[in-house]
Design a protein around this motif. Structure first.
Motif, PDB file in Angstrom:
ATOM      1  N   UNK A 220      -1.920  -6.090  -4.188  1.00  0.00           N
ATOM      2  CA  UNK A 220      -2.254  -5.416  -2.927  1.00  0.00           C
ATOM      3  C   UNK A 220      -1.126  -5.524  -1.891  1.00  0.00           C
ATOM      4  N   UNK A 221      -0.536  -6.706  -1.662  1.00  0.00           N
ATOM      5  CA  UNK A 221       0.601  -6.755  -0.736  1.00  0.00           C
ATOM      6  C   UNK A 221       1.793  -5.937  -1.225  1.00  0.00           C
ATOM      7  N   UNK A 222       2.019  -5.884  -2.538  1.00  0.00           N
ATOM      8  CA  UNK A 222       3.128  -5.077  -3.057  1.00  0.00           C
ATOM      9  C   UNK A 222       2.922  -3.603  -2.747  1.00  0.00           C
ATOM     10  N   UNK A 223       1.687  -3.152  -2.861  1.00  0.00           N
ATOM     11  CA  UNK A 223       1.395  -1.732  -2.645  1.00  0.00           C
ATOM     12  C   UNK A 223       1.500  -1.319  -1.186  1.00  0.00           C
ATOM     13  N   UNK A 224       1.635  -2.265  -0.288  1.00  0.00           N
ATOM     14  CA  UNK A 224       1.891  -1.919   1.111  1.00  0.00           C
ATOM     15  C   UNK A 224       3.291  -1.357   1.298  1.00  0.00           C
ATOM     16  N   UNK A 225       4.137  -1.524   0.297  1.00  0.00           N
ATOM     17  CA  UNK A 225       5.498  -0.989   0.338  1.00  0.00           C
ATOM     18  C   UNK A 225       5.510   0.396  -0.317  1.00  0.00           C
ATOM     19  N   UNK A 226       6.079   1.390   0.333  1.00  0.00           N
ATOM     20  CA  UNK A 226       6.022   2.754  -0.205  1.00  0.00           C
ATOM     21  C   UNK A 226       6.791   2.952  -1.503  1.00  0.00           C
ATOM     22  N   UNK A 227       7.660   2.017  -1.842  1.00  0.00           N
ATOM     23  CA  UNK A 227       8.458   2.135  -3.062  1.00  0.00           C
ATOM     24  C   UNK A 227       7.721   1.632  -4.299  1.00  0.00           C
ATOM     25  N   UNK A 228       6.481   1.135  -4.152  1.00  0.00           N
ATOM     26  CA  UNK A 228       5.707   0.582  -5.267  1.00  0.00           C
ATOM     27  C   UNK A 228       4.568   1.528  -5.611  1.00  0.00           C
ATOM     28  N   UNK A 229       4.465   1.869  -6.887  1.00  0.00           N
ATOM     29  CA  UNK A 229       3.410   2.759  -7.382  1.00  0.00           C
ATOM     30  C   UNK A 229       2.604   2.029  -8.452  1.00  0.00           C
ATOM     31  N   UNK A 230       1.291   2.176  -8.403  1.00  0.00           N
ATOM     32  CA  UNK A 230       0.406   1.591  -9.400  1.00  0.00           C
ATOM     33  C   UNK A 230      -0.315   2.694 -10.159  1.00  0.00           C
ATOM     34  N   UNK A 231      -0.272   2.609 -11.489  1.00  0.00           N
ATOM     35  CA  UNK A 231      -1.085   3.480 -12.338  1.00  0.00           C
ATOM     36  C   UNK A 231      -2.126   2.617 -13.031  1.00  0.00           C
ATOM     37  N   UNK A 232      -3.399   2.951 -12.863  1.00  0.00           N
ATOM     38  CA  UNK A 232      -4.455   2.286 -13.603  1.00  0.00           C
ATOM     39  C   UNK A 232      -4.852   3.132 -14.805  1.00  0.00           C
ATOM     40  N   UNK A 233      -5.620   2.557 -15.694  1.00  0.00           N
ATOM     41  CA  UNK A 233      -5.970   3.209 -16.961  1.00  0.00           C
ATOM     42  C   UNK A 233      -4.706   3.676 -17.677  1.00  0.00           C
ATOM     43  N   UNK A 234      -3.658   2.846 -17.593  1.00  0.00           N
ATOM     44  CA  UNK A 234      -2.345   3.215 -18.133  1.00  0.00           C
ATOM     45  C   UNK A 234      -1.885   2.112 -19.075  1.00  0.00           C
ATOM     46  N   UNK A 235      -2.075   2.297 -20.376  1.00  0.00           N
ATOM     47  CA  UNK A 235      -1.722   1.292 -21.376  1.00  0.00           C
ATOM     48  C   UNK A 235      -0.399   1.657 -22.041  1.00  0.00           C
ATOM     49  N   UNK A 236       0.587   0.782 -21.919  1.00  0.00           N
ATOM     50  CA  UNK A 236       1.853   0.986 -22.626  1.00  0.00           C
ATOM     51  C   UNK A 236       1.601   0.781 -24.122  1.00  0.00           C
ATOM     52  N   UNK A 237       1.956   1.773 -24.915  1.00  0.00           N
ATOM     53  CA  UNK A 237       1.689   1.701 -26.351  1.00  0.00           C
ATOM     54  C   UNK A 237       2.965   1.564 -27.173  1.00  0.00           C
ATOM     55  N   UNK A 238       4.109   1.857 -26.566  1.00  0.00           N
ATOM     56  CA  UNK A 238       5.358   1.771 -27.316  1.00  0.00           C
ATOM     57  C   UNK A 238       6.544   1.757 -26.357  1.00  0.00           C
ATOM     58  N   UNK A 239       7.569   1.008 -26.741  1.00  0.00           N
ATOM     59  CA  UNK A 239       8.832   1.001 -26.015  1.00  0.00           C
ATOM     60  C   UNK A 239       9.892   1.610 -26.916  1.00  0.00           C
ATOM     61  N   UNK A 240      10.579   2.643 -26.418  1.00  0.00           N
ATOM     62  CA  UNK A 240      11.617   3.307 -27.213  1.00  0.00           C
ATOM     63  C   UNK A 240      12.993   2.917 -26.702  1.00  0.00           C
TER      64      UNK A 240
END
Length: 533
Positions: A220-240
Motif C-alpha cells: 500500500x505505501x509503495x502504491x502511493x508512488x505513481x511509478x508503481x503499478x500492481x496487477x492482481x490475478x496475474x500469475x507469472x507462468x514462464x520467464x523467457x
C-alpha cells in the motif's frame, strides 16, 4: 496472447514478505515498477474474524493441489493475496541468532554457514523492525544477537495468566522474554491504537489492518508512488530469455485468463520457496534445459520448513488470555540440560478456541460435545515449538508431467524436535499446568505440522559464492542470468529455529540497496516510523 510487451525498470513477481518489502524500498526511486500478484486483495469482511470460517472452512486457503513423493495429492496451506503469507501470519518477527549464520552441528546433521555474516544483515534487521513496527525488549533473551538500535516500540504486555507463566519460568531458572511482534498497537493510548488486541490475530486476517503485514506496510505505501503499478490475478507462468540465455527478456503472465507479456530490465522472483522453484523449473529452455538458472541442479533442492509442533497444555486455573502470543523461551535454542545440541525455540501462539479443534483435529473431535471443547479451550495454554530443519539435497520441489508441484520430503532433525517436546512436557507441573504422567492421566493434546503446513517454507534457490553448489550469488542474483533475482525465503541456506519472516524482510531491504545502486538511483532510507493509529 498479446503481441506487444509492456516495459518496466523492475518487475516484482509476488507481494509477500520479500516482494512487498522490496516494492516499498524501491518505490521512492522513481523507477517504473510492476508488481504481479496471482491472487487478489484479501477481502475485508466479517469472516476475517470468524474462527469456524478460517480454521474449519479454510476460507482463505488457496485451491492449489500439490503432490507428495508418492504422487498423492494434498492441499497446501498457502494464501494467494496481496501481502502473501503475511496476511495470515502471527507477526512473530524474530532475528536469526548470530550463530545461525555460521555452521552449527546438530544431533542429526549440520546446518551450513551463510555466505554473509550476521553483522552484514544487522542494519537491515534494524530497518525491517522499524518498517514493520516491531514491539519487543532488548536484553531479556540470552540468545539475542547484538543490535544497533532498540526495538522501535515497547513490548506487548503479558496478560495475567501469561505473566504468571513468565514469573514461573523465571523462578525455575529460565529466561522468558517478550516475543517480538509486528502489530500496530499503542497500549499507552488505546483510544488511538489501530490494534484492539483481539483474539483473532495469529492465523487470521486482520479486519482493521492493524497487523504489520506486507500489504499494509509494503504494498500500500509503495502504491502511493505513481511509478508503481500492481496487477492482481496475474500469475507469472514462464520467464523467457535472450538467445544466449543470460538475461530475461519477457515475463509471460496469465492475467485474468489471458496470456500477456511484460519486459523488465530487472526481474525479481518472490513467489515463495515452492512456487519460485516451480517458476524457474517451468522456464526451462535450450540454454537452461533443467530449468532457468539451474546449471547447478540446485533449484528446488534443500526444501525446508520448520519441524514445528503446536502443543496445548491445560492450566490448573482458567486461562482467560485474549492476546496470548507475547512470550518466548530460547533457553534450549542451542542445547538442552542433557543434550549438547540445538533443540529450538518455544513461543506462545494464538489462544485456542473450541472451533479451532474441529478444524485442526476433525476426526478426533467429531463426536465431542461442544461444551467439552469449550472447557478444554478455557484452560488451554498454547505453545509453538520450532526445531531447525536441516537442508537435504533429497528434500526437493520438482514438477510432475502436468507441471504441478511435487514435494519429496523426509524430516531431517527428528531427535531434537522430540527432545524439545519432552523438555516442555517435563516442565508443566512447575508452571501451574497439569503434568503429563506416563499414563496420560491429564489431557495433553499435540499436533504436528504436516507437509501441507508450508507457512515457514525456505530453501530451493540457496545463495552462495560457488555457482556449482548454489543458485544465487550473495546479492540474490542468479549466477547464470544477469537480471534475475530471487527475493523471498528461497535464498536461505538454512532455516534456523525462529520464524523466517523478518529475515526475508531484512534481506529484501539489503537486496533493494544493491538494486538501487545497480540502477543508479540513490539509496532510500527506510524508517517505517509511521504514527500508530
Amino acid at each position: 496472447m498479446t503481441s506487444a510487451a509492456s516495459a518496466y525498470d523492475v518487475i516484482i513477481i509476488g507481494t509477500g514478505a520479500g516482494g512487498g518489502t522490496l516494492a516499498r524500498h524501491l518505490a521512492p526511486s522513481g523507477k517504473r515498477i510492476l508488481l504481479l500478484e496471482r491472487g487478489d486483495w484479501l477481502p475485508r469482511e466479517p469472516q476475517n474474524w470468524d474462527t469456524a470460517e478460517v480454521f474449519v472452512n479454510n476460507r482463505y486457503i488457496s485451491k492449489d493441489t500439490w503432490y507428495n513423493a508418492d504422487g498423492n495429492a494434498f492441499q497446501p496451506q498457502v494464501h494467494y493475496f496481496v501481502g502473501g503469507a503475511t496476511k495470515l501470519y502471527g507477526a512473530a518477527l524474530y532475528r536469526m541468532r548470530a550463530e545461525d549464520f555460521g555452521e552449527l552441528r546438530h544431533h542429526d546433521g549440520v546446518s551450513p554457514a551463510w555466505p554473509i555474516s550476521y553483522e552484514v544483515m544487522e542494519p537491515y534487521y534494524t530497518q525491517a523492525e522499524q518498517l514493520y513496527q516491531v514491539h519487543g525488549a532488548r536484553g531479556e533473551d540470552p540468545t539475542e544477537p547484538p543490535a544497533s538500535a532498540p526495538y522501535p516500540y515497547p513490548p506487548v504486555s503479558h496478560e495475567p495468566r501469561v505473566q504468571k507463566l513468565s514469573d514461573d519460568l523465571a523462578a525455575t531458572g529460565h529466561h522468558p522474554f517478550h516475543a517480538p511482534c509486528g502489530i500496530m498497537l499503542n497500549e499507552a493510548d488505546m483510544a488511538y491504537s489501530r490494534c484492539v488486541r483481539c483474539p483473532t490475530c495469529d492465523g487470521f486476517p486482520c479486519l482493521v489492518h492493524a497487523k504489520a503485514d506486507a500489504e499494509v506496510m509494503g504494498v500500500r505505501p509503495a502504491l502511493e508512488h505513481p511509478n508503481v503499478t500492481l496487477l492482481t490475478h496475474a500469475q507469472a507462468v514462464r520467464l523467457e530469455t535472450n538467445p544466449a540465455g543470460n538475461a530475461i527478456t519477457e515475463v509471460i503472465v496469465d492475467h485474468e485468463g489471458h496470456l500477456e507479456r511484460y519486459r523488465g530490465d530487472l526481474v525479481i522472483v518472490s513467489c515463495g520457496a515452492a512456487n519460485s522453484a516451480k517458476l524457474l523449473l517451468a522456464s526451462a529452455n535450450d540454454q537452461h534445459p533443467s530449468g532457468l538458472a539451474n546449471g547447478s541442479d540446485e533449484v528446488g533442492r534443500n526444501y525446508m520448513f520448520h519441524a514445528s509442533q503446536a502443543v496445548l497444555a491445560l492450566s490448573r486455573e482458567p486461562n482467560p488470555t485474549v492476546f496470548q502470543k507475547t512470550l518466548g523461551v530460547n533457553d534450549y535454542y542451542f542445547r538442552g540440560p542433557d543434550f549438547d545440541y540445538p533443540m529450538g525455540n518455544i513461543q506462545m501462539i494464538g489462544k485456542s478456541q473450541a472451533a479451532m479443534f474441529r478444524g485442526e483435529k476433525p476426526l478426533e473431535t467429531k463426536l465431542a460435545p461442544t461444551w467439552s471443547l469449550k472447557d478444554v479451550a478455557s484452560h488451554a495454554i498454547d505453545f509453538w515449538l520450532s526445531t531447525e530443519d536441516l537442508p537435504s539435497s533429497d528434500n526437493r520441489v520438482t514438477l510432475d508431467r502436468a507441471g504441478n508441484i511435487q514435494i519429496k520430503y523426509r524430516p531431517s532433525n527428528p531427535t531434537a524436535a522430540e527432545r524439545l517436546y519432552h523438555q516442555l512436557k517435563s516442565m508443566l507441573g512447575r508452571l501451574g499446568m497439569h503434568p503429563d504422567h506416563l499414563i496420560h492421566r491429564f489431557a495433553y493434546m499435540k499436533s504436528e505440522i504436516p507437509l501441507a503446513g508450508v507457512a515457514h517454507q525456505v530453501g530451493t534457490c540457496r545463495f552462495g559464492t560457488d555457482p556449482a553448489s548454489s543458485v544465487l550469488d550473495v546479492n540474490c542474483r542468479a549466477h547464470e542470468v544477469d537480471n534475475l533475482y530471487v527475493v523471498d525465503t528461497s535464498f536461505f541456506p538454512s532455516i534456523s529455529a525462529v520464524n523466517p519472516a523478518l529475515t526475508a524482510m531484512a534481506n529484501a531491504i539489503r537486496v533493494g540497496d544493491h538494486l538501487l545502486q545497480r540502477m543508479g538511483a540513490p539509496a532510500q532510507a527506510v524508517t517505517g516510523q509511521q504514527r500508530v493509529q
